[in-house]
Design an enzyme around this catalytic site. Structure first.
Site, PDB file in Angstrom:
ATOM      1  N   ARG A 289       4.426 -15.336  -0.718  1.00  0.00           N
ATOM      2  CA  ARG A 289       4.088 -14.108  -1.014  1.00  0.00           C
ATOM      3  C   ARG A 289       2.924 -13.840  -2.047  1.00  0.00           C
ATOM      4  O   ARG A 289       2.219 -12.767  -1.829  1.00  0.00           O
ATOM      5  CB  ARG A 289       5.267 -13.069  -1.284  1.00  0.00           C
ATOM      6  CG  ARG A 289       6.335 -13.174  -0.148  1.00  0.00           C
ATOM      7  CD  ARG A 289       5.846 -12.665   0.870  1.00  0.00           C
ATOM      8  NE  ARG A 289       6.976 -12.680   2.101  1.00  0.00           N
ATOM      9  CZ  ARG A 289       6.906 -12.331   3.396  1.00  0.00           C
ATOM     10  NH1 ARG A 289       5.463 -12.209   3.855  1.00  0.00           N
ATOM     11  NH2 ARG A 289       7.728 -12.433   4.218  1.00  0.00           N
TER      12      ARG A 289
ATOM     13  N   GLN B 162      -0.282 -14.848  -0.254  1.00  0.00           N
ATOM     14  CA  GLN B 162      -0.666 -13.813   0.816  1.00  0.00           C
ATOM     15  C   GLN B 162      -1.031 -12.573  -0.128  1.00  0.00           C
ATOM     16  O   GLN B 162      -2.299 -11.857   0.490  1.00  0.00           O
ATOM     17  CB  GLN B 162       0.739 -13.419   1.185  1.00  0.00           C
ATOM     18  CG  GLN B 162       0.507 -12.291   2.796  1.00  0.00           C
ATOM     19  CD  GLN B 162       1.709 -12.205   3.266  1.00  0.00           C
ATOM     20  OE1 GLN B 162       3.046 -12.856   3.005  1.00  0.00           O
ATOM     21  NE2 GLN B 162       1.764 -11.246   4.336  1.00  0.00           N
TER      22      GLN B 162
ATOM     23  N   GLU C   1      10.671 -15.873   6.968  1.00  0.00           N
ATOM     24  CA  GLU C   1      10.658 -14.727   7.840  1.00  0.00           C
ATOM     25  C   GLU C   1      11.407 -15.078   9.231  1.00  0.00           C
ATOM     26  O   GLU C   1      11.009 -16.268   9.876  1.00  0.00           O
ATOM     27  CB  GLU C   1       9.158 -14.506   8.220  1.00  0.00           C
ATOM     28  CG  GLU C   1       8.383 -13.666   7.016  1.00  0.00           C
ATOM     29  CD  GLU C   1       7.122 -13.139   7.262  1.00  0.00           C
ATOM     30  OE1 GLU C   1       6.764 -13.550   8.616  1.00  0.00           O
ATOM     31  OE2 GLU C   1       6.562 -12.278   6.749  1.00  0.00           O
TER      32      GLU C   1
ATOM     33  N   ARG D 269       1.006  -1.153  -0.035  1.00  0.00           N
ATOM     34  CA  ARG D 269      -0.018   0.149  -0.056  1.00  0.00           C
ATOM     35  C   ARG D 269       0.859   1.321  -0.050  1.00  0.00           C
ATOM     36  O   ARG D 269       0.955   2.089   0.943  1.00  0.00           O
ATOM     37  CB  ARG D 269      -1.045   0.126   1.351  1.00  0.00           C
ATOM     38  CG  ARG D 269      -1.990  -1.048   1.434  1.00  0.00           C
ATOM     39  CD  ARG D 269      -2.756  -1.054   2.806  1.00  0.00           C
ATOM     40  NE  ARG D 269      -1.672  -0.997   3.674  1.00  0.00           N
ATOM     41  CZ  ARG D 269      -0.915  -2.191   4.545  1.00  0.00           C
ATOM     42  NH1 ARG D 269      -1.574  -3.258   4.123  1.00  0.00           N
ATOM     43  NH2 ARG D 269      -0.274  -1.954   5.467  1.00  0.00           N
TER      44      ARG D 269
HETATM   45 MN    MN Z   1       5.446 -14.010  10.416  1.00  0.00          MN
END
Ligand code: MN
Length: 438
Positions: free
Chosen positions: A251, A254, A213, A157
Site C-alpha cells: 500500500r 501504491q 486482496e 481522496r
Molecule cells: Mn486487485
C-alpha cells in the site's frame, strides 16, 4: 451428444444434486469437492480432477482405458492430455468438455463398474503439489466492487471517493502474468519507493504496508481474434472456470506510484492463484443477477447490459495465522467473510468490456475481479479497508494486533457456494506466507 450416448452408462451428469460418489470423502457435507464439483487442476505436469480428498490424473485414466471411445479416439482430446496445463482442455469444444465431465462423473459415481480400476489410480490430494493451472499469457485485474472502490477512494481522496467514470466503465489494469504463483508459494516482502509526505521525497526500502486482496479470478476458455469483440450475451460461455486470487499489494508503494497510470510495482511482485478451477457447469446453480442499481445510478450502456446475470453467490473468507499461532498449532483467525454476489460489475461485463475495443483474449488469460468487499466491516476483503488504513487494528488468535501483514504471517483464502438441497461447491484454499524483505 446424441441420444444414444446420453444413455451410455459411461456418461453420467454430475449436475444431479442427488448423485453420490463411492469416494467417501466426496460425500462429506462440509467438504469442498463433491461429485457435483469436479474442478480441474494440474498434477505432475498433466491435467487432473479433484474428488473429495483425492485426485485423479487424467493421463492415468486415459492409459487405463477409462474414457469413452469418442474422447479416446479424438485428436483434440489426446492433445489436451499431452498439454502440461489446462489450456488443452479449455480448447476442447463444448460437447467434448461436457462429455469429459460426464465421463469423469460416471467413473466416480456410486455404483460405477469402473470403481476398482479407478480406485488404484487415485492419489491423496495432500501429496499433490499445487500449480498455477493454466499457461497464463495475460493477466488483468479489475476493480469491480463498489464497496471496495468507495472505501479505498475515500481514504486516498476523501473529497472525491468514486471517480465519475466508475459506474459507467469496469475499471481495470494490466497485471503481470510472470509473477502469478501457485497457492503455497511464499511471498518476499517487496522493496519500493515510499514517502512520508504526499509530495515526497521518497526513500527506497522494504514495504511497511503489505496487504492481501481477496479476489475471484476466471480463466478465458475461448479466444476472440484481434479486431473482433465478445458480445455480452456470449461472454459467460467463454469463461472456462473460476479460482481464488490473492492480489498481494504494497500500500505504501501504491500510494506514491499509482497516479496517473494506475498500479505497477505495488502489485506485480506476486499474485497467488488457487489450484482448482471450478467450471461453469458446477457454478450454474449459484448464478445470480448483479445487485440492483439505484435510481441515481447511470443506465448501463447496451454493450455492457448483462440480462442473464452472471454474478455468483460465492461466500469468501480470509484467515490469518501468525508464526506463533502455527507453532502452537492454533487455528487461523477468520478476518473477513463476504460474498461475490455483491460485485457491481459481473464476470460477463468484465470480459465483454475487455474485448470491446477488439483486444484479443487468449485461452488461459486470467481476469480477476478486484477486491471483493461488502457493506459491513467484517466483509471487507483487504487489510487497508478492514483496519481502515491501520486506524482500527484487528486482533489475531494469539492476541497480537495487525494493521498490515507482518513477516511470517500466512494468509488463507477460502470460497464456497451453498444452497438448500445441494452439495456445497468449494474452491479449496489460496495460501501464502510473507517472507522478510531480502
Ligand atoms: Mn486487485
Amino acid at each position: 451428444m446424441s441420444a444414444g450416448e446420453s444413455r451410455d452408462t459411461r456418461l453420467v451428469s454430475p449436475e444431479d444434486p442427488a448423485l453420490r460418489s463411492w469416494v467417501e470423502s466426496a460425500n462429506d457435507a462440509s467438504g469442498d469437492f463433491p461429485i457435483q464439483n469436479l474442478p480441474y487442476g494440474v498434477v505432475d505436469d498433466g491435467p487432473a480432477v479433484r474428488i473429495g480428498d483425492r485426485v485423479l490424473c487424467l493421463r492415468d485414466a486415459l492409459d487405463a482405458d477409462l474414457f469413452v471411445k469418442k474422447l479416446a479416439s479424438s485428436d483434440e482430446f489426446l492433445m489436451a492430455m499431452d498439454v502440461g496445463w489446462l489450456n488443452g482442455i479449455a480448447e476442447l469444444d463444448t460437447a467434448q468438455q461436457t462429455m469429459l465431465r460426464h465421463n469423469i462423473a460416471a467413473l466416480l459415481a456410486h455404483g460405477s463398474p469402473a470403481r476398482a480400476k479407478v480406485e488404484r489410480l487415485l492419489r491423496p490430494a495432500a501429496e499433490c503439489e499445487p500449480s498455477v493451472p493454466f499457461v497464463v499469457g495475460d493477466y488483468t485485474d479489475f476493480y469491480a466492487s463498489l464497496h471496495h472502490a468507495t472505501n479505498v477512494g475515500s481514504m486516498f481522496r476523501p473529497t472525491n471517493p468514486l471517480l465519475p467514470n466508475w459506474k459507467h466503465v469496469p475499471i481495470g489494469y494490466h497485471g503481470r502474468a510472470s509473477s502469478l504463483v501457485a497457492s503455497g508459494t511464499s511471498i518476499v516482502r517487496p522493496h519500493g519507493q515510499t514517502v512520508s509526505s504526499d509530495e515526497g521525497p521518497p526513500t527506497f526500502g522494504p514495504s511497511k504496508l503489505m496487504d492481501y486482496e481477496l479476489e475471484v479470478g476466471f480463466f478465458v476458455g475461448r479466444a476472440n481474434e484481434l479486431g473482433t469483440t465478445i458480445p455480452i450475451a456470449d461472454a459467460w460461455n467463454r469463461i472456462f472456470g473460476f479460482a481464488l486470487v490473492n492480489d498481494w499489494s504494497a500500500r505504501d508503494i501504491q500510494k506514491w506510484e499509482y497516479q496517473p497510470l494506475g498500479p505497477f510495482l505495488a502489485k506485480n511482485f506476486a499474485t497467488t492463484v488457487s489450484p482448482w478451477v471450478v467450471v461453469r457447469d458446477a457454478l450454474e446453480p449459484f448464478r445470480v443477477p448483479g445487485p440492483p442499481r439505484s435510481a441515481e445510478d447511470p443506465q448501463t450502456l447496451p454493450y455492457l447490459t448483462d440480462p442473464a446475470g452472471t454474478n455468483l453467490d460465492i461466500t469468501l473468507e480470509v484467515l490469518i495465522a501468525s508464526v506463533a499461532m502455527r507453532e502452537k498449532g492454533m487455528a487461523p483467525t477468520l478476518v473477513s467473510r463476504g460474498s461475490f454476489r455483491d460485485m457491481f460489475w459481473t464476470p460477463a461485463q468484465m470480459l465483454a468490456h475487455h474485448a470491446s475495443n477488439g483486444c484479443n483474449m487468449e485461452v488461459g488469460d486470467l481476469l480477476a475481479s478486484g477486491t471483493v468487499s461488502g457493506t459491513t466491516k467484517d466483509s471487507r476483503g483487504c487489510l487497508l479497508e478492514r483496519t481502515w488504513r491501520g486506524t482500527e487494528p484487528i486482533t489475531l488468535g494469539d492476541g497480537s494486533e495487525r494493521k498490515f501483514l507482518q513477516d511470517g504471517d500466512e494468509v488463507i483464502m477460502r470460497g464456497f457456494c451453498e444452497a438448500p438441497g445441494r452439495p456445497r461447491i468449494g474452491f479449496g484454499e489460496c495460501r501464502g506466507i510473507v517472507l522478510p524483505a531480502r
